[in-house]
Design a protein around this motif. Structure first.
Motif, PDB file in Angstrom:
ATOM      1  N   CYS A   1       0.674  -7.452   6.720  1.00  0.00           N
ATOM      2  CA  CYS A   1      -0.749  -7.603   6.978  1.00  0.00           C
ATOM      3  C   CYS A   1      -1.243  -8.930   6.425  1.00  0.00           C
ATOM      4  O   CYS A   1      -0.709  -9.435   5.435  1.00  0.00           O
ATOM      5  CB  CYS A   1      -1.542  -6.460   6.339  1.00  0.00           C
ATOM      6  SG  CYS A   1      -1.038  -4.821   6.932  1.00  0.00           S
TER       7      CYS A   1
ATOM      8  N   GLN B   1       1.566   4.330   2.863  1.00  0.00           N
ATOM      9  CA  GLN B   1       0.952   4.000   4.147  1.00  0.00           C
ATOM     10  C   GLN B   1       2.056   3.641   5.133  1.00  0.00           C
ATOM     11  O   GLN B   1       2.404   2.499   5.326  1.00  0.00           O
ATOM     12  CB  GLN B   1      -0.041   2.839   3.980  1.00  0.00           C
ATOM     13  CG  GLN B   1      -0.742   2.437   5.263  1.00  0.00           C
ATOM     14  CD  GLN B   1      -1.550   3.560   5.848  1.00  0.00           C
ATOM     15  OE1 GLN B   1      -2.289   4.208   5.147  1.00  0.00           O
ATOM     16  NE2 GLN B   1      -1.413   3.809   7.132  1.00  0.00           N
TER      17      GLN B   1
ATOM     18  N   THR C   1      -3.291   3.445  11.997  1.00  0.00           N
ATOM     19  CA  THR C   1      -3.071   2.996  10.616  1.00  0.00           C
ATOM     20  C   THR C   1      -3.537   4.031   9.605  1.00  0.00           C
ATOM     21  O   THR C   1      -3.011   4.107   8.506  1.00  0.00           O
ATOM     22  CB  THR C   1      -3.800   1.665  10.336  1.00  0.00           C
ATOM     23  OG1 THR C   1      -5.198   1.819  10.622  1.00  0.00           O
ATOM     24  CG2 THR C   1      -3.227   0.551  11.187  1.00  0.00           C
ATOM     25  N   GLU C   2      -4.530   4.842   9.978  1.00  0.00           N
ATOM     26  CA  GLU C   2      -5.047   5.841   9.043  1.00  0.00           C
ATOM     27  C   GLU C   2      -4.024   6.919   8.739  1.00  0.00           C
ATOM     28  O   GLU C   2      -3.848   7.347   7.603  1.00  0.00           O
ATOM     29  CB  GLU C   2      -6.323   6.469   9.614  1.00  0.00           C
ATOM     30  CG  GLU C   2      -6.976   7.498   8.708  1.00  0.00           C
ATOM     31  CD  GLU C   2      -8.217   8.106   9.321  1.00  0.00           C
ATOM     32  OE1 GLU C   2      -8.819   8.986   8.702  1.00  0.00           O
ATOM     33  OE2 GLU C   2      -8.602   7.697  10.431  1.00  0.00           O
TER      34      GLU C   2
ATOM     35  N   THR D   1     -10.553  -6.012   4.877  1.00  0.00           N
ATOM     36  CA  THR D   1     -10.080  -5.676   6.210  1.00  0.00           C
ATOM     37  C   THR D   1      -8.984  -6.658   6.586  1.00  0.00           C
ATOM     38  O   THR D   1      -9.185  -7.878   6.504  1.00  0.00           O
ATOM     39  CB  THR D   1     -11.211  -5.747   7.249  1.00  0.00           C
ATOM     40  OG1 THR D   1     -12.234  -4.811   6.890  1.00  0.00           O
ATOM     41  CG2 THR D   1     -10.690  -5.389   8.632  1.00  0.00           C
TER      42      THR D   1
ATOM     43  N   PHE E   1       0.857  -1.176   0.000  1.00  0.00           N
ATOM     44  CA  PHE E   1       0.000   0.000   0.000  1.00  0.00           C
ATOM     45  C   PHE E   1       0.896   1.230   0.000  1.00  0.00           C
ATOM     46  O   PHE E   1       1.557   1.526   0.984  1.00  0.00           O
ATOM     47  CB  PHE E   1      -0.919   0.008   1.217  1.00  0.00           C
ATOM     48  CG  PHE E   1      -1.902  -1.112   1.202  1.00  0.00           C
ATOM     49  CD1 PHE E   1      -2.930  -1.120   0.287  1.00  0.00           C
ATOM     50  CD2 PHE E   1      -1.784  -2.174   2.077  1.00  0.00           C
ATOM     51  CE1 PHE E   1      -3.837  -2.154   0.262  1.00  0.00           C
ATOM     52  CE2 PHE E   1      -2.685  -3.218   2.055  1.00  0.00           C
ATOM     53  CZ  PHE E   1      -3.716  -3.201   1.136  1.00  0.00           C
TER      54      PHE E   1
ATOM     55  N   PHE F   1      -6.724  -2.943   9.793  1.00  0.00           N
ATOM     56  CA  PHE F   1      -6.429  -2.021   8.685  1.00  0.00           C
ATOM     57  C   PHE F   1      -7.383  -2.292   7.534  1.00  0.00           C
ATOM     58  O   PHE F   1      -7.493  -3.425   7.067  1.00  0.00           O
ATOM     59  CB  PHE F   1      -4.975  -2.197   8.227  1.00  0.00           C
ATOM     60  CG  PHE F   1      -4.623  -1.383   7.010  1.00  0.00           C
ATOM     61  CD1 PHE F   1      -4.642  -0.004   7.048  1.00  0.00           C
ATOM     62  CD2 PHE F   1      -4.276  -2.009   5.820  1.00  0.00           C
ATOM     63  CE1 PHE F   1      -4.313   0.742   5.926  1.00  0.00           C
ATOM     64  CE2 PHE F   1      -3.948  -1.267   4.699  1.00  0.00           C
ATOM     65  CZ  PHE F   1      -3.966   0.107   4.757  1.00  0.00           C
ATOM     66  N   LYS F   2      -8.090  -1.259   7.080  1.00  0.00           N
ATOM     67  CA  LYS F   2      -9.035  -1.404   5.978  1.00  0.00           C
ATOM     68  C   LYS F   2      -8.434  -0.831   4.707  1.00  0.00           C
ATOM     69  O   LYS F   2      -7.857   0.251   4.702  1.00  0.00           O
ATOM     70  CB  LYS F   2     -10.349  -0.689   6.299  1.00  0.00           C
ATOM     71  CG  LYS F   2     -11.152  -1.351   7.412  1.00  0.00           C
ATOM     72  CD  LYS F   2     -12.506  -0.681   7.601  1.00  0.00           C
ATOM     73  CE  LYS F   2     -13.327  -1.401   8.662  1.00  0.00           C
ATOM     74  NZ  LYS F   2     -14.651  -0.772   8.852  1.00  0.00           N
ATOM     75  N   SER F   3      -8.613  -1.584   3.623  1.00  0.00           N
ATOM     76  CA  SER F   3      -8.158  -1.132   2.308  1.00  0.00           C
ATOM     77  C   SER F   3      -9.174  -1.574   1.274  1.00  0.00           C
ATOM     78  O   SER F   3      -9.356  -2.777   1.042  1.00  0.00           O
ATOM     79  CB  SER F   3      -6.785  -1.718   1.985  1.00  0.00           C
ATOM     80  OG  SER F   3      -6.361  -1.350   0.686  1.00  0.00           O
ATOM     81  N   GLY F   4      -9.855  -0.583   0.675  1.00  0.00           N
ATOM     82  CA  GLY F   4     -10.913  -0.917  -0.270  1.00  0.00           C
ATOM     83  C   GLY F   4     -12.026  -1.672   0.434  1.00  0.00           C
ATOM     84  O   GLY F   4     -12.534  -1.249   1.466  1.00  0.00           O
TER      85      GLY F   4
END
Length: 608
Positions: free
Chosen positions: A359, A34, A70-71, A403, A31, A397-400
């Motif tokens: 992750c 990040q 994480t954001e 999770t 990512f 951690f969320k991506s798209g």
């Protein structure tokens, strides 16, 4: 996070990036941008400087924290300097406050900057001159823009109106990142009623990676010994405490997306119900918040593992991950390899997903199969067990649409007598009290969203009389902007209610468009300073509603007229046939059939 800062000497920085791995081994997905952790470490020794302590029984107030583990990768406060808002990271691993000046030529584009000419403070801004006694003599070195010939003080690269130069400051890191500029004095306000005149570093140049996109500078909250860069200045926190007279304590509670900081006391509402404050004494010779680790051992799944390099740790809000000693991290990883390989595909082997910043996609049930991680802190007379459960050290951690859970540990070799850094991973579980007055650090289980129901007297026995306060227990700091649409909408994580004036976290009232009225968020808010735009939108919406209503009325009238015309045509045709009886007794179904056939013919004409 900004991590441990430098007082003097060279500093190393390690950058980690989140990587998502599927459950089984495969090529990792990176990512971009990040960053999970940035550890800055001092290699040269520093000497502790003493400072007087003022006693007080009440807190100076609650300061909202923004950001996320994480954001954003760090936590920050919005401060006003000379009435101008800037965002600075809260860092208990350093002591300097630095923020970009409007004249900074290399600072990140889009950041908030300080302009001395626009200061609204009563006494105005003041730049510390290089020839001033406030600028330390014999501080000149190769990093200075120039040096004062008489006093050998370190001068900045700027040139003042009288041709002289300002007293310089700089923060330098081993990877080449850092900033430099001039020492400036002005009014600094953390919130209404919590302000003081203080000296800070005004950045005139900085590397592009000095801070993240949502943060402009840094606010160091450690001891004064770390505020010599190269001139030693009093930290902003010490200015606030001495001018306002609150107790020498800092309480902090963080969540995945914000938190709170209290100066002068512990806020009982930060603690989970039934929470008990436990303490570890700090090492008074250290300029950091340093505590002792006991037994040269860690506890993994309840099993004690002997490790090397497990003697001291610093508690640092400016480091994102929990940084273990190399030996401790490898011991944890080896335990997982021996006990959990059959549970987690991809856990073992050279490409194991249990690596710093990695992750993995695992379920909550699988997450609970991971062990607790613990250790003892204290001294020869008293010890306390601190533990992290899997949900604490495996960061969500969320991506798209996905999770993931990301490893919240990293490791380092022992440096400067420090083996471990207890960063945000650790502080997501425990609310922390930096009790400088009594040379100790307090830990208590944090309430969900930092919003508990404990009263001050329920935590007072553990925290000490007069050191606990109560607040409304609200989180994320949005509540401090209640009644101000402009301030509330200026915080991306807050939602504003036009009718009630409430300002709450946007997760409480999700806002997706202007149709979410009376709630709005960030750029979707049409506030007092945008009256014309707001009026235009309301007028436009009204005109659109009237236009739609008009079209409906016109369409209805046209249909009625058409039906009347068709009926008249039918009567005329029937009358011409001389069938008066049929006319008077014609069933409605025949008329409807006619109208239908007429309409179909009309439609055919249109189609053709």
């Amino acid at each position: 996070g900004a991590g441990v800062g430098a007082g003097a000497g060279v500093v190393e920085k390690v950058e980690l990036r989140l990587e998502a791995l599927p459950h089984a081994e495969s090529v990792p997905v990176r990512f971009a941008n990040q960053t999970v952790a940035r550890v800055r470490w001092q290699l040269a020794g520093v000497e502790r400087l003493g400072s007087p302590f003022a006693r007080a029984d009440a807190s100076a107030g609650t300061v909202p924290l923004y950001g996320g583990i994480t954001e954003v990768g760090e936590y920050y406060v919005q401060v006003k300097v000379g009435g101008q808002t800037v965002r600075v990271q809260v860092d208990t691993g350093s002591s300097t406050m630095a923020l970009p000046m409007v004249s900074c030529s290399t600072c990140r584009h889009g950041d908030m900057r300080y302009d001395p000419s626009k200061s609204k403070s009563k006494d105005g801004p003041r730049t510390i001159g290089c020839g001033s006694p406030e600028c330390d003599s014999n501080s000149c070195n190769q990093r200075c823009g120039s040096c004062d010939k008489e006093r050998q003080a370190c001068c900045a690269t700027d040139e003042r109106s009288d041709g002289s130069r300002s007293c310089a400051f700089f923060l330098a890191y081993g990877d080449g990142s850092g900033c430099s500029g001039a020492l400036v004095e002005d009014e600094i306000e953390l919130q209404e009623g919590l302000s003081a005149r203080a000296v800070f570093g005004g950045m005139l140049s900085a590397t592009s990676d000095f801070e993240r996109s949502r943060v402009d500078g840094i606010l160091g909250l450690a001891y004064p010994a770390l505020a010599c860069n190269p001139t030693c200045v009093k930290p902003v926190y010490d200015y606030l405490r001495e001018q306002l007279g609150f107790a020498d304590k800092i309480a902090m509670c963080i969540t995945a997306s914000g938190g709170r900081m209290v100066l002068g006391a512990m806020d009982a509402s930060m603690a989970a119900d039934g929470g008990k404050m436990v303490y570890a004494p700090t090492i008074q010779e250290s300029p950091f918040y340093t505590i002792r680790l006991l037994d040269n051992a860690i506890l993994v799944g309840g099993e004690q593992l002997s490790v090397q390099g497990w003697r001291t740790a610093i508690v640092d809000s400016g480091t994102t991950l929990a940084i273990l000693s190399r030996d401790a991290f490898l011991a944890l990883k080896d335990w997982l390899a021996k006990n959990k390989c059959d549970v987690f595909p991809g856990l073992c082997g050279e490409k194991s997903w249990f690596s710093p910043g990695q992750c993995v996609d695992i379920t909550d049930a699988e997450l609970n199969e991971l062990p607790t991680f613990g250790f003892y802190v204290g001294d020869d007379d008293h010890r306390e067990l601190l533990e992290l459960r899997p949900e604490h050290y495996m960061l969500r951690f969320k991506s798209g649409q996905g999770t993931y859970r990301c490893v919240g540990f990293h490791w380092m070799e022992s440096v400067g007598g420090i083996d471990v850094i207890l960063g945000n991973t650790f502080q997501m579980r425990y609310a922390v009290l930096y009790d400088r007055e009594n040379w100790r650090i307090g830990f208590v289980d944090a309430a969900p969203m930092c919003k508990g129901s404990l009263k001050p007297n329920e935590l007072a026995d553990a925290a000490g009389e007069g050191s606990v306060v109560a607040t409304d227990g609200s989180t994320h700091g949005c509540e401090t902007h209640r009644g101000s649409c402009i301030e509330c909408s200026g915080v991306p994580t807050c939602a504003y209610n036009y009718r009630s004036g409430e300002c709450v976290n946007k997760h409480v009232h999700p806002v997706e468009s202007l149709l979410s009225y009376p709630w709005c968020v960030h750029k979707l808010c049409l506030c007092e300073d945008r009256k014309t735009l707001r009026l235009g939108v309301l007028v436009g919406a009204g005109v659109a509603a009237l236009a739609i209503a008009g079209l409906v009325v016109i369409s209805a009238l046209a249909l009625v007229r058409r039906r009347r015309a068709a009926r008249s045509e039918w009567y005329t045709a029937a009358s011409a046939a001389g069938d008066a009886t049929r006319i008077s007794s014609s069933p409605r179904g025949a008329m409807d059939s006619y109208f239908s056939s007429t309409s179909d013919d009309d439609n055919d004409d249109v189609l053709h």
